[in-house]
Design a protein around this motif. Structure first.
Motif, PDB file in Angstrom:
ATOM      1  N   LEU A 145       4.378 -16.162 -32.266  1.00  0.00           N
ATOM      2  CA  LEU A 145       3.116 -15.445 -32.360  1.00  0.00           C
ATOM      3  C   LEU A 145       3.342 -14.002 -32.751  1.00  0.00           C
ATOM      4  CD1 LEU A 145       1.310 -16.790 -29.182  1.00  0.00           C
ATOM      5  CD2 LEU A 145       0.797 -17.367 -31.543  1.00  0.00           C
ATOM      6  N   ARG A 146       4.441 -13.410 -32.314  1.00  0.00           N
ATOM      7  CA  ARG A 146       4.738 -12.028 -32.655  1.00  0.00           C
ATOM      8  C   ARG A 146       4.907 -11.859 -34.162  1.00  0.00           C
ATOM      9  NH1 ARG A 146       6.598  -7.489 -30.409  1.00  0.00           N
ATOM     10  NH2 ARG A 146       6.886  -8.386 -28.355  1.00  0.00           N
ATOM     11  N   GLU A 164       3.802  -9.503 -26.975  1.00  0.00           N
ATOM     12  CA  GLU A 164       3.854 -10.568 -27.970  1.00  0.00           C
ATOM     13  C   GLU A 164       2.492 -11.124 -28.344  1.00  0.00           C
ATOM     14  OE1 GLU A 164       5.999 -14.886 -28.737  1.00  0.00           O
ATOM     15  OE2 GLU A 164       6.779 -13.508 -27.246  1.00  0.00           O
ATOM     16  N   LYS A 165       1.610 -11.353 -27.398  1.00  0.00           N
ATOM     17  CA  LYS A 165       0.340 -12.001 -27.710  1.00  0.00           C
ATOM     18  C   LYS A 165      -0.797 -11.023 -27.941  1.00  0.00           C
ATOM     19  CE  LYS A 165       1.570 -16.217 -25.250  1.00  0.00           C
ATOM     20  NZ  LYS A 165       2.820 -15.724 -24.644  1.00  0.00           N
ATOM     21  N   SER A 203      -3.124  -8.610 -30.016  1.00  0.00           N
ATOM     22  CA  SER A 203      -3.515  -8.723 -31.427  1.00  0.00           C
ATOM     23  C   SER A 203      -4.270  -7.480 -31.886  1.00  0.00           C
ATOM     24  CB  SER A 203      -4.398  -9.965 -31.631  1.00  0.00           C
ATOM     25  OG  SER A 203      -3.703 -11.139 -31.314  1.00  0.00           O
ATOM     26  N   TRP A 254      -9.626 -18.697 -24.231  1.00  0.00           N
ATOM     27  CA  TRP A 254      -8.212 -18.449 -24.470  1.00  0.00           C
ATOM     28  C   TRP A 254      -7.410 -19.360 -23.564  1.00  0.00           C
ATOM     29  CZ3 TRP A 254      -7.104 -15.597 -28.545  1.00  0.00           C
ATOM     30  CH2 TRP A 254      -8.118 -14.761 -29.030  1.00  0.00           C
ATOM     31  N   THR A 284      -1.979 -18.008 -21.685  1.00  0.00           N
ATOM     32  CA  THR A 284      -1.959 -16.683 -22.273  1.00  0.00           C
ATOM     33  C   THR A 284      -2.057 -15.646 -21.164  1.00  0.00           C
ATOM     34  OG1 THR A 284      -3.010 -17.480 -24.280  1.00  0.00           O
ATOM     35  CG2 THR A 284      -3.087 -15.122 -23.893  1.00  0.00           C
ATOM     36  N   ARG A 341      -4.937 -18.415 -35.006  1.00  0.00           N
ATOM     37  CA  ARG A 341      -4.487 -17.204 -35.675  1.00  0.00           C
ATOM     38  C   ARG A 341      -4.321 -17.552 -37.141  1.00  0.00           C
ATOM     39  NH1 ARG A 341      -0.705 -12.941 -32.628  1.00  0.00           N
ATOM     40  NH2 ARG A 341      -1.642 -13.014 -30.578  1.00  0.00           N
ATOM     41  N   ASP A 390      -3.769 -20.838 -31.259  1.00  0.00           N
ATOM     42  CA  ASP A 390      -3.225 -19.799 -30.387  1.00  0.00           C
ATOM     43  C   ASP A 390      -3.038 -20.339 -28.978  1.00  0.00           C
ATOM     44  OD1 ASP A 390      -2.284 -17.409 -29.570  1.00  0.00           O
ATOM     45  OD2 ASP A 390      -4.085 -16.260 -29.953  1.00  0.00           O
ATOM     46  N   GLY A 432      -0.607 -20.876 -25.468  1.00  0.00           N
ATOM     47  CA  GLY A 432       0.337 -20.045 -24.732  1.00  0.00           C
ATOM     48  C   GLY A 432       1.777 -20.421 -25.011  1.00  0.00           C
ATOM     49  N   GLU A 487       4.242 -21.721 -27.692  1.00  0.00           N
ATOM     50  CA  GLU A 487       4.320 -21.920 -29.132  1.00  0.00           C
ATOM     51  C   GLU A 487       4.972 -23.243 -29.511  1.00  0.00           C
ATOM     52  OE1 GLU A 487       8.409 -19.732 -30.534  1.00  0.00           O
ATOM     53  OE2 GLU A 487       6.610 -18.514 -30.363  1.00  0.00           O
TER      54      GLU A 487
END
Length: 334
Positions: free
Chosen positions: A12-13, A87-88, A90, A139, A143, A303, A316, A318, A320
């Motif tokens: 995600l990063r 990291e998460k 945005s 979400w 997350t 995303r 998205d 939690g 990946e």
């Protein structure tokens, strides 16, 4: 665009890096155009429609006008120190045609009056952000970096958001460019927009979405699941067009379909996906169509990054290792 696919599967990063990869593939953002689109933030109001493109200022500021951008590799420099976001988180900013900018400091939406000129951006007083629609996807529970409203933010996230806000509200920002590196065997390297204030704070911006995403015919090229990409067998029989009124139309391998799409900064989600014809096709096409329609009906929060050359999106989640996604490519690039 192949670099984008790899980056999308890793982390995600790396979404910001994915965006930068598109800019490189396009020979610089100016070759792809500025972004256009939806309003609101993570909790600040998704919308199904994108504003019609209007003429902005000339110079570097014109590249930002009516566009959605994020930080290159999710970093910026404030008070002489490089700032890395959780990291998460945005962070993003959208330059709109109503004299405002909307965005997200990381996990907190904002909207402010703004003066965007050829070489200068000045943010003014805050204005209310529209409320998000009730149908915005939740979400994922996993997350933890972006907490729910009732939860307390981590010190890392609070510090990051404070520095992003400080960067944008520390006086006028000069708009320049940062030259990209020459890619082996590639065309002209192009450049990315760069913002700098009188205190020496710097941020390089990368594109989330260009206006070329709209009214361009795409094909569904591949299905992605974490580090595995599978070619979509019925790709040549698909046709997908994102319209500025917030609808998606096309063909999923056999039948025509329609859906609504809501853009929310660096995220999007679909609603009301349905077939509008009922043709009988080859067994493979029918299976592929059922699979894609089923995924669209799940209304996952994706995303994404996209321009006229292609769109890459992954849900998205939690974890990946459970992430899935789609890869679209422009019909004109076939």
């Amino acid at each position: 665009m192949k670099d984008v696919q790899v980056g999308m599967r890793i982390s995600l990063r790396r979404v910001a890096g994915v965006v930068a990869g598109i800019a490189v593939a396009c020979g610089g953002v100016s070759a792809c155009g500025a972004a256009s689109g939806g309003e609101g933030g993570r909790s600040g109001g998704a919308t199904a429609s994108a504003s019609p493109a209007k003429k902005g200022p000339g110079g570097p500021g014109g590249r930002l006008f009516d566009g959605i951008w994020t930080f290159d590799e999710s970093t910026l420099t404030v008070d002489g120190q490089e700032v890395h976001g959780p990291e998460k988180a945005s962070p993003w900013i959208e330059f709109r045609d109503d004299g405002t900018v909307a965005g997200d400091y990381g996990c907190t939406p904002f909207r402010a009056k703004a003066e965007l000129e050829a070489t200068t951006l000045t943010l003014g007083e805050d204005v209310p952000a529209p409320a998000p629609p009730s149908e915005t996807p939740d979400w994922p529970e996993e997350t933890t970096t972006c907490p729910k409203p009732a939860q307390q933010k981590s010190p890392e996230l609070s510090d990051f958001e404070a520095k992003v806000k400080k960067f944008f509200h520390r006086g006028p920002l000069k708009i320049g460019e940062r030259k990209l590196r020459q890619q082996p065997g590639g065309g002209p390297p192009g450049s990315l927009p760069q913002l700098r204030n009188e205190h020496g704070d710097v941020a390089t911006l990368t594109m989330v979405r260009s206006p070329g995403l709209f009214d361009t015919e795409f094909q569904l090229g591949a299905w992605m699941e974490y580090d595995h990409t599978e070619t979509f067998r019925s790709a040549k029989d698909t046709s997908i067009v994102f319209h500025r009124d917030g609808t998606v139309t096309g063909k999923l391998g056999c039948n025509d379909f329609t859906a609504r799409v809501f853009f929310n900064g660096s995220h999007l989600f679909f609603r009301d996906a349905r077939l509008t014809t009922h043709r009988t096709c080859a067994e493979q096409n029918t299976r592929d169509e059922e699979f894609v329609l089923g995924m669209l009906k799940r209304s996952l929060n994706y995303r994404y990054v996209g321009d006229s050359g292609g769109i890459y999106m992954r849900d998205d989640v939690g974890d990946e290792h459970r992430a899935t996604g789609f890869q679209f490519r422009s019909v004109t690039d076939q």
